[in-house]
Write a protein that holds these residues in place. Structure first.
Motif, PDB file in Angstrom:
ATOM      1  N   VAL A   9      33.008  49.349  49.833  1.00 27.59           N
ATOM      2  CA  VAL A   9      33.804  48.386  49.066  1.00 27.59           C
ATOM      3  C   VAL A   9      34.089  48.983  47.702  1.00 27.59           C
ATOM      4  O   VAL A   9      33.196  49.510  47.033  1.00 27.59           O
ATOM      5  N   GLN A  10      35.350  48.920  47.286  1.00 25.39           N
ATOM      6  CA  GLN A  10      35.776  49.421  45.981  1.00 25.39           C
ATOM      7  C   GLN A  10      36.234  48.240  45.132  1.00 25.39           C
ATOM      8  O   GLN A  10      37.120  47.485  45.535  1.00 25.39           O
ATOM      9  N   VAL A  11      35.627  48.066  43.961  1.00 28.45           N
ATOM     10  CA  VAL A  11      36.026  47.027  43.015  1.00 28.45           C
ATOM     11  C   VAL A  11      36.835  47.704  41.919  1.00 28.45           C
ATOM     12  O   VAL A  11      36.345  48.614  41.247  1.00 28.45           O
ATOM     13  N   ASP A  12      38.080  47.279  41.746  1.00 26.93           N
ATOM     14  CA  ASP A  12      38.962  47.872  40.738  1.00 26.93           C
ATOM     15  C   ASP A  12      38.595  47.317  39.358  1.00 26.93           C
ATOM     16  O   ASP A  12      38.843  46.155  39.068  1.00 26.93           O
ATOM     17  N   GLN A  13      37.998  48.177  38.524  1.00 25.63           N
ATOM     18  CA  GLN A  13      37.570  47.774  37.183  1.00 25.63           C
ATOM     19  C   GLN A  13      38.501  48.348  36.115  1.00 25.63           C
ATOM     20  O   GLN A  13      38.163  48.356  34.933  1.00 25.63           O
ATOM     21  N   GLN A  14      39.688  48.829  36.532  1.00 24.25           N
ATOM     22  CA  GLN A  14      40.632  49.422  35.582  1.00 24.25           C
ATOM     23  C   GLN A  14      40.980  48.441  34.477  1.00 24.25           C
ATOM     24  O   GLN A  14      41.030  47.238  34.691  1.00 24.25           O
ATOM     25  N   GLY A  15      41.218  48.997  33.310  1.00 22.45           N
ATOM     26  CA  GLY A  15      41.559  48.172  32.162  1.00 22.45           C
ATOM     27  C   GLY A  15      40.396  47.326  31.680  1.00 22.45           C
ATOM     28  O   GLY A  15      40.593  46.338  30.996  1.00 22.45           O
ATOM     29  N   ASN A  16      39.180  47.725  32.068  1.00 21.42           N
ATOM     30  CA  ASN A  16      37.966  46.992  31.689  1.00 21.42           C
ATOM     31  C   ASN A  16      37.997  45.538  32.157  1.00 21.42           C
ATOM     32  O   ASN A  16      37.530  44.644  31.458  1.00 21.42           O
ATOM     33  N   ALA A  17      38.532  45.317  33.354  1.00 20.06           N
ATOM     34  CA  ALA A  17      38.580  43.962  33.908  1.00 20.06           C
ATOM     35  C   ALA A  17      37.189  43.394  34.114  1.00 20.06           C
ATOM     36  O   ALA A  17      37.022  42.180  34.241  1.00 20.06           O
ATOM     37  N   ASN A  18      36.174  44.253  34.130  1.00 19.31           N
ATOM     38  CA  ASN A  18      34.793  43.805  34.310  1.00 19.31           C
ATOM     39  C   ASN A  18      34.096  43.515  32.987  1.00 19.31           C
ATOM     40  O   ASN A  18      32.934  43.152  32.967  1.00 19.31           O
ATOM     41  N   HIS A  19      34.800  43.652  31.863  1.00 19.80           N
ATOM     42  CA  HIS A  19      34.237  43.363  30.537  1.00 19.80           C
ATOM     43  C   HIS A  19      34.572  41.923  30.157  1.00 19.80           C
ATOM     44  O   HIS A  19      35.727  41.507  30.228  1.00 19.80           O
ATOM     45  N   VAL A  20      33.560  41.191  29.739  1.00 18.39           N
ATOM     46  CA  VAL A  20      33.742  39.786  29.368  1.00 18.39           C
ATOM     47  C   VAL A  20      33.431  39.640  27.888  1.00 18.39           C
ATOM     48  O   VAL A  20      32.312  39.910  27.454  1.00 18.39           O
ATOM     49  N   GLY A  21      34.423  39.240  27.125  1.00 19.56           N
ATOM     50  CA  GLY A  21      34.247  39.059  25.688  1.00 19.56           C
ATOM     51  C   GLY A  21      33.447  37.809  25.369  1.00 19.56           C
ATOM     52  O   GLY A  21      33.321  36.903  26.196  1.00 19.56           O
ATOM     53  N   ARG A  22      32.921  37.770  24.179  1.00 22.08           N
ATOM     54  CA  ARG A  22      32.131  36.616  23.744  1.00 22.08           C
ATOM     55  C   ARG A  22      33.051  35.415  23.540  1.00 22.08           C
ATOM     56  O   ARG A  22      34.147  35.527  23.004  1.00 22.08           O
ATOM     57  N   SER A  23      32.562  34.250  23.965  1.00 21.45           N
ATOM     58  CA  SER A  23      33.325  33.013  23.845  1.00 21.45           C
ATOM     59  C   SER A  23      32.341  31.841  23.819  1.00 21.45           C
ATOM     60  O   SER A  23      31.302  31.901  24.475  1.00 21.45           O
ATOM     61  N   PRO A  24      32.667  30.776  23.087  1.00 18.84           N
ATOM     62  CA  PRO A  24      31.771  29.617  23.091  1.00 18.84           C
ATOM     63  C   PRO A  24      31.765  28.884  24.444  1.00 18.84           C
ATOM     64  O   PRO A  24      30.837  28.148  24.746  1.00 18.84           O
ATOM     65  N   ASP A  25      32.806  29.101  25.245  1.00 12.49           N
ATOM     66  CA  ASP A  25      32.922  28.424  26.539  1.00 12.49           C
ATOM     67  C   ASP A  25      32.636  29.384  27.688  1.00 12.49           C
ATOM     68  O   ASP A  25      32.974  30.572  27.609  1.00 12.49           O
ATOM     69  N   PRO A  26      32.056  28.884  28.772  1.00 16.73           N
ATOM     70  CA  PRO A  26      31.867  29.738  29.955  1.00 16.73           C
ATOM     71  C   PRO A  26      33.206  30.272  30.454  1.00 16.73           C
ATOM     72  O   PRO A  26      34.229  29.587  30.368  1.00 16.73           O
ATOM     73  N   GLN A  27      33.183  31.498  30.953  1.00 18.49           N
ATOM     74  CA  GLN A  27      34.375  32.136  31.498  1.00 18.49           C
ATOM     75  C   GLN A  27      34.159  32.392  32.983  1.00 18.49           C
ATOM     76  O   GLN A  27      33.029  32.478  33.453  1.00 18.49           O
ATOM     77  N   THR A  28      35.254  32.530  33.719  1.00 14.08           N
ATOM     78  CA  THR A  28      35.169  32.759  35.155  1.00 14.08           C
ATOM     79  C   THR A  28      35.568  34.189  35.478  1.00 14.08           C
ATOM     80  O   THR A  28      36.580  34.687  34.999  1.00 14.08           O
ATOM     81  N   ILE A  29      34.743  34.832  36.289  1.00 17.55           N
ATOM     82  CA  ILE A  29      35.060  36.140  36.845  1.00 17.55           C
ATOM     83  C   ILE A  29      35.440  35.905  38.294  1.00 17.55           C
ATOM     84  O   ILE A  29      34.758  35.167  39.015  1.00 17.55           O
ATOM     85  N   THR A  30      36.545  36.519  38.742  1.00 16.01           N
ATOM     86  CA  THR A  30      37.035  36.321  40.098  1.00 16.01           C
ATOM     87  C   THR A  30      37.182  37.664  40.811  1.00 16.01           C
ATOM     88  O   THR A  30      37.776  38.591  40.263  1.00 16.01           O
ATOM     89  N   TRP A  31      36.631  37.747  42.015  1.00 16.52           N
ATOM     90  CA  TRP A  31      36.834  38.895  42.895  1.00 16.52           C
ATOM     91  C   TRP A  31      37.763  38.441  44.004  1.00 16.52           C
ATOM     92  O   TRP A  31      37.515  37.427  44.657  1.00 16.52           O
ATOM     93  N   GLN A  32      38.845  39.188  44.239  1.00 16.04           N
ATOM     94  CA  GLN A  32      39.841  38.838  45.250  1.00 16.04           C
ATOM     95  C   GLN A  32      39.995  40.001  46.226  1.00 16.04           C
ATOM     96  O   GLN A  32      40.253  41.132  45.803  1.00 16.04           O
ATOM     97  N   LEU A  33      39.839  39.728  47.536  1.00 17.86           N
ATOM     98  CA  LEU A  33      40.064  40.770  48.534  1.00 17.86           C
ATOM     99  C   LEU A  33      41.551  41.072  48.603  1.00 17.86           C
ATOM    100  O   LEU A  33      42.376  40.157  48.685  1.00 17.86           O
ATOM    101  N   THR A  34      41.897  42.358  48.541  1.00 17.42           N
ATOM    102  CA  THR A  34      43.294  42.785  48.544  1.00 17.42           C
ATOM    103  C   THR A  34      43.455  43.989  49.477  1.00 17.42           C
ATOM    104  O   THR A  34      42.478  44.565  49.949  1.00 17.42           O
ATOM    105  N   GLY A  35      44.715  44.378  49.684  1.00 18.06           N
ATOM    106  CA  GLY A  35      45.009  45.593  50.455  1.00 18.06           C
ATOM    107  C   GLY A  35      44.346  45.586  51.821  1.00 18.06           C
ATOM    108  O   GLY A  35      44.421  44.602  52.554  1.00 18.06           O
ATOM    109  N   ASN A  36      43.645  46.685  52.139  1.00 19.65           N
ATOM    110  CA  ASN A  36      43.045  46.823  53.465  1.00 19.65           C
ATOM    111  C   ASN A  36      41.830  45.918  53.679  1.00 19.65           C
ATOM    112  O   ASN A  36      41.255  45.897  54.770  1.00 19.65           O
ATOM    113  N   ALA A  37      41.420  45.160  52.673  1.00 18.97           N
ATOM    114  CA  ALA A  37      40.313  44.201  52.820  1.00 18.97           C
ATOM    115  C   ALA A  37      40.811  42.753  52.813  1.00 18.97           C
ATOM    116  O   ALA A  37      40.026  41.829  52.998  1.00 18.97           O
TER     117      ALA A  37
END
Length: 125
Positions: free
Chosen positions: A18-46
């Protein structure tokens, strides 16, 4: 910044992984007073597959930073809440994502210690 990660199969590995595309630092979560959502979406051949599991490997994050992973009804998307609201919630954590495609199970490959482009991580800045 949205925290959307595209997930596909890396056919160059043996066995495939399994390859997770982290380009553009999509896996970096900035500080925020509110909870944030991270989403993984199956694409392409998956895209026709289903997410089976998400688990922390190596050192898990402290309690209270992340919520429980939630897989969508049709299985092709996973969401995770991230409460990165102070210096104490900063850090980098490695995880393993497992998906099923056409009756076969595939997982991410973690090259520990972290630092390679193929090691899936979440980084709270």
């Amino acid at each position: 910044m949205p925290n959307n990660l595209h997930v596909s199969l890396d056919e160059s590995t043996d066995p495939w992984s399994v390859q997770v595309d982290q380009q553009g630092n999509a896996n970096h979560v900035g500080r925020s007073p509110d909870p944030q959502t991270i989403t993984w979406q199956l694409t392409g051949n998956a895209a026709s597959g289903s997410i089976i599991s998400f688990q922390w490997i190596a050192t898990p994050p402290p309690e209270g930073i992340f919520g429980s992973p939630a897989i969508s009804g049709n299985g092709n998307q996973l969401t995770l809440s991230d409460t990165n609201n102070s210096a104490s919630t900063a850090g980098t954590w490695t995880y393993q994502l497992t998906v099923e495609v056409d009756g076969n199970d595939y997982s991410t490959v973690a090259d520990l210690p972290t630092g390679t482009s193929t090691t899936p991580t979440i980084k709270n800045n």
